[in-house]
Scaffold this motif. Sequence first.
Motif, PDB file in Angstrom:
ATOM      1  N   THR A 242      36.158  -7.709  17.085  1.00 24.25           N
ATOM      2  CA  THR A 242      36.456  -7.091  15.784  1.00 24.25           C
ATOM      3  C   THR A 242      36.791  -5.630  16.032  1.00 24.25           C
ATOM      4  OG1 THR A 242      34.973  -8.594  14.651  1.00 24.25           O
ATOM      5  CG2 THR A 242      35.516  -6.565  13.503  1.00 24.25           C
ATOM      6  N   ILE A 243      37.981  -5.257  15.629  1.00 26.96           N
ATOM      7  CA  ILE A 243      38.435  -3.878  15.823  1.00 26.96           C
ATOM      8  C   ILE A 243      38.654  -3.252  14.445  1.00 26.96           C
ATOM      9  CG2 ILE A 243      40.289  -2.440  16.784  1.00 26.96           C
ATOM     10  CD1 ILE A 243      40.669  -4.710  18.908  1.00 26.96           C
ATOM     11  N   ALA A 244      37.973  -2.139  14.212  1.00 30.92           N
ATOM     12  CA  ALA A 244      38.103  -1.468  12.905  1.00 30.92           C
ATOM     13  C   ALA A 244      39.189  -0.399  12.992  1.00 30.92           C
ATOM     14  CB  ALA A 244      36.778  -0.834  12.518  1.00 30.92           C
ATOM     15  N   LEU A 245      39.983  -0.313  11.960  1.00 31.57           N
ATOM     16  CA  LEU A 245      40.993   0.756  11.850  1.00 31.57           C
ATOM     17  C   LEU A 245      40.710   1.556  10.587  1.00 31.57           C
ATOM     18  CD1 LEU A 245      43.629   2.296  12.476  1.00 31.57           C
ATOM     19  CD2 LEU A 245      44.908   0.409  11.450  1.00 31.57           C
ATOM     20  N   ILE A 246      40.358   2.821  10.779  1.00 36.34           N
ATOM     21  CA  ILE A 246      40.078   3.707   9.639  1.00 36.34           C
ATOM     22  C   ILE A 246      41.236   4.704   9.534  1.00 36.34           C
ATOM     23  CG2 ILE A 246      38.453   5.350   8.629  1.00 36.34           C
ATOM     24  CD1 ILE A 246      36.256   4.109  10.430  1.00 36.34           C
TER      25      ILE A 246
ATOM     26  N   ALA B 114      42.234 -11.016  18.042  1.00 38.30           N
ATOM     27  CA  ALA B 114      41.146 -10.154  17.548  1.00 38.30           C
ATOM     28  C   ALA B 114      41.192 -10.095  16.030  1.00 38.30           C
ATOM     29  CB  ALA B 114      41.299  -8.755  18.133  1.00 38.30           C
ATOM     30  N   GLN B 115      40.065  -9.661  15.449  1.00 41.09           N
ATOM     31  CA  GLN B 115      40.054  -9.489  13.997  1.00 41.09           C
ATOM     32  C   GLN B 115      40.185  -8.012  13.686  1.00 41.09           C
ATOM     33  OE1 GLN B 115      36.405 -10.276  11.916  1.00 41.09           O
ATOM     34  NE2 GLN B 115      37.435 -10.004   9.943  1.00 41.09           N
ATOM     35  N   LEU B 116      41.094  -7.661  12.802  1.00 44.46           N
ATOM     36  CA  LEU B 116      41.263  -6.261  12.431  1.00 44.46           C
ATOM     37  C   LEU B 116      40.608  -6.023  11.074  1.00 44.46           C
ATOM     38  CD1 LEU B 116      42.901  -3.634  13.450  1.00 44.46           C
ATOM     39  CD2 LEU B 116      44.280  -4.119  11.422  1.00 44.46           C
ATOM     40  N   VAL B 117      39.782  -4.979  11.018  1.00 46.28           N
ATOM     41  CA  VAL B 117      39.189  -4.575   9.734  1.00 46.28           C
ATOM     42  C   VAL B 117      39.820  -3.236   9.369  1.00 46.28           C
ATOM     43  CG1 VAL B 117      37.056  -3.849   8.600  1.00 46.28           C
ATOM     44  CG2 VAL B 117      37.017  -5.742  10.253  1.00 46.28           C
ATOM     45  N   PHE B 118      40.480  -3.194   8.226  1.00 48.66           N
ATOM     46  CA  PHE B 118      41.143  -1.954   7.788  1.00 48.66           C
ATOM     47  C   PHE B 118      40.355  -1.411   6.601  1.00 48.66           C
ATOM     48  CE2 PHE B 118      44.359   0.274   5.151  1.00 48.66           C
ATOM     49  CZ  PHE B 118      44.977   1.081   6.098  1.00 48.66           C
TER      50      PHE B 118
ATOM     51  N   LEU C   1      33.341   5.741   7.619  1.00 48.67           N
ATOM     52  CA  LEU C   1      33.026   5.624   9.043  1.00 48.67           C
ATOM     53  C   LEU C   1      31.576   5.161   9.236  1.00 48.67           C
ATOM     54  CD1 LEU C   1      33.491   6.105  12.093  1.00 48.67           C
ATOM     55  CD2 LEU C   1      33.040   8.535  11.698  1.00 48.67           C
ATOM     56  N   ASP C   2      30.655   5.760   8.494  1.00 46.13           N
ATOM     57  CA  ASP C   2      29.237   5.366   8.608  1.00 46.13           C
ATOM     58  C   ASP C   2      29.053   3.884   8.279  1.00 46.13           C
ATOM     59  OD1 ASP C   2      28.361   7.839   9.444  1.00 46.13           O
ATOM     60  OD2 ASP C   2      27.854   8.549   7.426  1.00 46.13           O
ATOM     61  N   ALA C   3      29.754   3.438   7.243  1.00 45.64           N
ATOM     62  CA  ALA C   3      29.640   2.019   6.847  1.00 45.64           C
ATOM     63  C   ALA C   3      30.187   1.116   7.940  1.00 45.64           C
ATOM     64  CB  ALA C   3      30.386   1.793   5.534  1.00 45.64           C
ATOM     65  N   ILE C   4      31.257   1.547   8.574  1.00 43.12           N
ATOM     66  CA  ILE C   4      31.851   0.761   9.667  1.00 43.12           C
ATOM     67  C   ILE C   4      30.905   0.733  10.869  1.00 43.12           C
ATOM     68  CG2 ILE C   4      33.708   0.819  11.417  1.00 43.12           C
ATOM     69  CD1 ILE C   4      34.839  -0.324   8.916  1.00 43.12           C
TER      70      ILE C   4
ATOM     71  N   ALA D  16      35.137  -2.085  18.503  1.00 39.27           N
ATOM     72  CA  ALA D  16      35.811  -0.810  18.767  1.00 39.27           C
ATOM     73  C   ALA D  16      36.228  -0.199  17.434  1.00 39.27           C
ATOM     74  CB  ALA D  16      37.039  -1.013  19.644  1.00 39.27           C
ATOM     75  N   ILE D  17      36.353   1.130  17.442  1.00 38.10           N
ATOM     76  CA  ILE D  17      36.833   1.823  16.237  1.00 38.10           C
ATOM     77  C   ILE D  17      38.104   2.592  16.584  1.00 38.10           C
ATOM     78  CG2 ILE D  17      36.369   3.708  14.599  1.00 38.10           C
ATOM     79  CD1 ILE D  17      33.416   2.928  14.641  1.00 38.10           C
ATOM     80  N   LEU D  18      39.138   2.333  15.778  1.00 45.61           N
ATOM     81  CA  LEU D  18      40.349   3.154  15.817  1.00 45.61           C
ATOM     82  C   LEU D  18      40.289   3.997  14.561  1.00 45.61           C
ATOM     83  CD1 LEU D  18      43.163   0.501  16.486  1.00 45.61           C
ATOM     84  CD2 LEU D  18      41.814   1.743  18.171  1.00 45.61           C
ATOM     85  N   ILE D  19      40.498   5.287  14.690  1.00 49.14           N
ATOM     86  CA  ILE D  19      40.402   6.141  13.507  1.00 49.14           C
ATOM     87  C   ILE D  19      41.403   7.275  13.575  1.00 49.14           C
ATOM     88  CG2 ILE D  19      38.522   7.512  14.576  1.00 49.14           C
ATOM     89  CD1 ILE D  19      37.394   7.910  11.690  1.00 49.14           C
ATOM     90  N   ALA D  20      41.941   7.653  12.393  1.00 49.02           N
ATOM     91  CA  ALA D  20      42.757   8.859  12.268  1.00 49.02           C
ATOM     92  C   ALA D  20      41.827   9.910  11.652  1.00 49.02           C
ATOM     93  CB  ALA D  20      43.959   8.611  11.358  1.00 49.02           C
TER      94      ALA D  20
END
Length: 324
Positions: free
Chosen positions: A29-33, A58-62, A77-80, A87-91
Amino acid sequence: SFLKASAVAALVSVTAVAGQAQAQDKKFTIALIPGLTTDAFYITMRKGAEAAAAAVGAQLVFQGAPDFNPVTQVPVLDAIIAKKPDAILIAPTDKDQLIQPLKKASDAGIPVITVDTFIGDGVYQTGKGDAEFPLAYVASDNVLGGAIAARALAKAVGEKGKVYVSNVKPGISTTDQREEGFKEEMKKFPNIQVLETQFNDDDANKAASQLQAVFARNSDLDGVFGANLFSALGAANGVQQAGQTGKIKVVAFDAPTSIVDNINSGLVDLAIAQHPAEIGYFGVMAAYAHLTGNSIPTAIGTGFTVIDKSNVADENVAKFIYSN
Ligand code: T6T
């Protein structure tokens, strides 16, 4: 003996293949913020990220905030982090204010990759400083983008006159670097005066009123550089509302769908499209590579497509217009 050695080798390779199969069976699971959710730039980035996620299973969480602001981004971000993604991808919406919140993710063992924007100075994995822990930075070269904008605007105004930068707010790596690259390049044009930057807080309406206010103070205003989507959209609207279409030149960063009409009508001279889908795609691929035991580059640079009247109808150019 030879036989024995090859038997051992065969055994080792069987184990290695089994290990690999196991790694690939796990659905990461990869998060994208994003910087904010309602921005065509990040909507397009999400598409690229989804494409890469689908390619590697993979599963993407946006998940993001409705505005470009650390105050609203940090709780997301805290919730993620609480959901413990792989992994976390973030801008990050601020170079400094996101350092500590992201450190929490890293300390919790969640790999962090920044996309579009960076924290600290954007140079990661150096072993020094408090903001080098992200594994990679995947983004446009924003200093170069600012320089391209400066050259285009200089040409549009005939290399003389008054211009200014419509920008978001200080502290955002991307837009700071665009302004830096713009101003540095403008030094090559001594007959162009760069007026004080106007900060609009990512609010296109504010950028439009600021354009009119700058024009009211400088009736000889020649051009404006809109340093991101909302800055450019707002500045262009301001030019139109002031009845100055084609007279006050507009160079835009980013390429929302409205840019096509604005280029065709002559309101915007040139747009610098980033490749947000590419950023999302390679962000996910970098995360996946890391999660499957491969080393990854600490910086991945993505491209630009410069759009003007001469090429806006070309399908190889038009494909870089952002999604809605
Ligand atoms: O220009 C992009 C992005 O690169 C920047 O960091 C913030 O603004 C945009 O999202 C456009 O609105």
